[in-house]
Motif scaffolding. Structure first.
Motif, PDB file in Angstrom:
ATOM      1  N   ALA A  31       0.831  -1.202   0.000  1.00 44.27           N
ATOM      2  CA  ALA A  31       0.000   0.000   0.000  1.00 44.27           C
ATOM      3  C   ALA A  31       0.871   1.260   0.000  1.00 44.27           C
ATOM      4  CB  ALA A  31      -0.918  -0.002   1.219  1.00 44.27           C
ATOM      5  N   ARG A  32       1.958   1.250   0.757  1.00 40.35           N
ATOM      6  CA  ARG A  32       2.847   2.417   0.797  1.00 40.35           C
ATOM      7  C   ARG A  32       3.532   2.620  -0.557  1.00 40.35           C
ATOM      8  NH1 ARG A  32       6.575   2.392   5.824  1.00 40.35           N
ATOM      9  NH2 ARG A  32       6.760   4.572   5.263  1.00 40.35           N
ATOM     10  N   LEU A  33       3.921   1.526  -1.220  1.00 39.54           N
ATOM     11  CA  LEU A  33       4.534   1.656  -2.551  1.00 39.54           C
ATOM     12  C   LEU A  33       3.535   2.183  -3.575  1.00 39.54           C
ATOM     13  CD1 LEU A  33       6.886  -1.426  -2.994  1.00 39.54           C
ATOM     14  CD2 LEU A  33       7.495   0.972  -3.092  1.00 39.54           C
ATOM     15  N   LEU A  34       2.307   1.695  -3.520  1.00 36.51           N
ATOM     16  CA  LEU A  34       1.288   2.175  -4.456  1.00 36.51           C
ATOM     17  C   LEU A  34       0.987   3.654  -4.239  1.00 36.51           C
ATOM     18  CD1 LEU A  34      -1.155  -0.865  -4.507  1.00 36.51           C
ATOM     19  CD2 LEU A  34       0.318  -0.073  -6.357  1.00 36.51           C
ATOM     20  N   ALA A  35       0.930   4.081  -2.983  1.00 36.57           N
ATOM     21  CA  ALA A  35       0.684   5.495  -2.690  1.00 36.57           C
ATOM     22  C   ALA A  35       1.857   6.356  -3.174  1.00 36.57           C
ATOM     23  CB  ALA A  35       0.456   5.686  -1.193  1.00 36.57           C
ATOM     24  N   ALA A  36       3.077   5.881  -2.980  1.00 35.09           N
ATOM     25  CA  ALA A  36       4.250   6.628  -3.438  1.00 35.09           C
ATOM     26  C   ALA A  36       4.279   6.714  -4.959  1.00 35.09           C
ATOM     27  CB  ALA A  36       5.527   5.979  -2.914  1.00 35.09           C
ATOM     28  N   ALA A  38       1.658   6.717  -6.891  1.00 45.91           N
ATOM     29  CA  ALA A  38       0.609   7.674  -7.252  1.00 45.91           C
ATOM     30  C   ALA A  38       1.106   9.110  -7.071  1.00 45.91           C
ATOM     31  CB  ALA A  38      -0.639   7.429  -6.409  1.00 45.91           C
ATOM     32  N   ARG A  39       1.865   9.366  -5.999  1.00 43.48           N
ATOM     33  CA  ARG A  39       2.423  10.706  -5.792  1.00 43.48           C
ATOM     34  C   ARG A  39       3.439  11.050  -6.884  1.00 43.48           C
ATOM     35  NH1 ARG A  39       2.199   8.938  -0.444  1.00 43.48           N
ATOM     36  NH2 ARG A  39       4.408   8.376  -0.452  1.00 43.48           N
ATOM     37  N   THR A  40       4.199  10.063  -7.332  1.00 43.03           N
ATOM     38  CA  THR A  40       5.160  10.294  -8.414  1.00 43.03           C
ATOM     39  C   THR A  40       4.429  10.619  -9.713  1.00 43.03           C
ATOM     40  OG1 THR A  40       6.710   8.791  -7.339  1.00 43.03           O
ATOM     41  CG2 THR A  40       7.133   9.307  -9.646  1.00 43.03           C
ATOM     42  N   ASP A  45       2.384  14.656 -13.721  1.00 44.31           N
ATOM     43  CA  ASP A  45       1.261  15.403 -14.291  1.00 44.31           C
ATOM     44  C   ASP A  45       1.425  16.900 -14.064  1.00 44.31           C
ATOM     45  OD1 ASP A  45       0.067  13.046 -15.126  1.00 44.31           O
ATOM     46  OD2 ASP A  45      -1.284  12.916 -13.400  1.00 44.31           O
ATOM     47  N   ALA A  46       1.784  17.278 -12.842  1.00 41.00           N
ATOM     48  CA  ALA A  46       1.956  18.703 -12.523  1.00 41.00           C
ATOM     49  C   ALA A  46       3.086  19.311 -13.338  1.00 41.00           C
ATOM     50  CB  ALA A  46       2.222  18.876 -11.027  1.00 41.00           C
ATOM     51  N   ALA A  47       4.182  18.569 -13.487  1.00 43.97           N
ATOM     52  CA  ALA A  47       5.313  19.082 -14.261  1.00 43.97           C
ATOM     53  C   ALA A  47       4.939  19.259 -15.728  1.00 43.97           C
ATOM     54  CB  ALA A  47       6.508  18.141 -14.117  1.00 43.97           C
ATOM     55  N   ALA A  48       4.214  18.303 -16.292  1.00 41.71           N
ATOM     56  CA  ALA A  48       3.813  18.407 -17.703  1.00 41.71           C
ATOM     57  C   ALA A  48       2.858  19.578 -17.909  1.00 41.71           C
ATOM     58  CB  ALA A  48       3.169  17.101 -18.160  1.00 41.71           C
ATOM     59  N   ARG A 108      12.915   1.915  -3.168  1.00 40.03           N
ATOM     60  CA  ARG A 108      12.807   1.710  -4.608  1.00 40.03           C
ATOM     61  C   ARG A 108      12.707   3.045  -5.344  1.00 40.03           C
ATOM     62  NH1 ARG A 108      12.522  -3.415  -4.525  1.00 40.03           N
ATOM     63  NH2 ARG A 108      11.082  -4.756  -3.488  1.00 40.03           N
ATOM     64  N   GLU A 109      13.344   3.080  -6.531  1.00 36.80           N
ATOM     65  CA  GLU A 109      13.210   4.253  -7.388  1.00 36.80           C
ATOM     66  C   GLU A 109      11.901   4.125  -8.151  1.00 36.80           C
ATOM     67  OE1 GLU A 109      15.235   5.626 -11.402  1.00 36.80           O
ATOM     68  OE2 GLU A 109      16.620   5.735  -9.706  1.00 36.80           O
ATOM     69  N   LEU A 110      11.110   5.175  -8.109  1.00 34.59           N
ATOM     70  CA  LEU A 110       9.823   5.202  -8.796  1.00 34.59           C
ATOM     71  C   LEU A 110       9.908   6.206  -9.934  1.00 34.59           C
ATOM     72  CD1 LEU A 110       7.655   5.389  -5.572  1.00 34.59           C
ATOM     73  CD2 LEU A 110       8.240   3.349  -6.871  1.00 34.59           C
ATOM     74  N   ARG A 111       9.410   5.838 -11.089  1.00 33.55           N
ATOM     75  CA  ARG A 111       9.438   6.711 -12.271  1.00 33.55           C
ATOM     76  C   ARG A 111       8.038   6.868 -12.830  1.00 33.55           C
ATOM     77  NH1 ARG A 111      14.234   7.815 -15.032  1.00 33.55           N
ATOM     78  NH2 ARG A 111      16.056   7.058 -13.918  1.00 33.55           N
ATOM     79  N   ALA A 112       7.816   8.016 -13.437  1.00 29.41           N
ATOM     80  CA  ALA A 112       6.533   8.268 -14.092  1.00 29.41           C
ATOM     81  C   ALA A 112       6.751   9.250 -15.234  1.00 29.41           C
ATOM     82  CB  ALA A 112       5.525   8.841 -13.102  1.00 29.41           C
TER      83      ALA A 112
END
Length: 123
Positions: A31-36, A38-40, A45-48, A108-112
């Motif tokens: 759950a913590r990884l999925l939330a992180a 989603a924040r990524t 989205d905000a940057a784009a 873990r490194e998260l990318r989006a």
């Protein structure tokens, strides 16, 4: 029940409790990884959107700078930005690091990635 069998239920109960605790901790980690993640994705989205707005309504800041600022405001780092000044499309990639976990190793490194297209009316 023989004297040898006394206490065997306690051993089984302890084993089952240990397994349940491990399942709960893995669920919390997931759950913590999925939330992180989603924040990524929100940071991407905000940057784009920031880069796309800067392409259309230019200020002193370039689109990549705006994208980087919005990614940083969302605890992420801008990795790539395909957002030419005066263009109509921006594609950004960001990364962040996941939270410390209970059972899974390492952060873990998260990318989006995200894409924003400006569709201005003709005229």
């Amino acid at each position: 029940m023989t004297p040898r069998d006394r206490g065997s239920v306690s051993v089984v109960a302890a084993g089952v409790t240990g397994i349940l605790v491990a399942i709960v901790l893995l669920s919390v980690d997931a759950a913590r990884l999925l939330a992180a993640q989603a924040r990524t994705e929100t940071a991407a989205d905000a940057a784009a959107l920031a880069a796309a707005q800067e392409q259309v309504v230019a200020t002193e800041e370039d689109p990549a700078g705006a994208a980087s600022r919005f990614a940083a405001a969302n605890n992420a780092e801008l990795v790539a930005c395909s957002c030419e000044p005066g263009g109509s499309e921006s594609v950004v990639a960001v990364r962040s690091f996941g939270p410390d976990l209970f059972l899974l190793p390492d952060r873990r490194e998260l990318r989006a990635t995200a894409r924003a297209v400006v569709d201005l009316p003709a005229g």
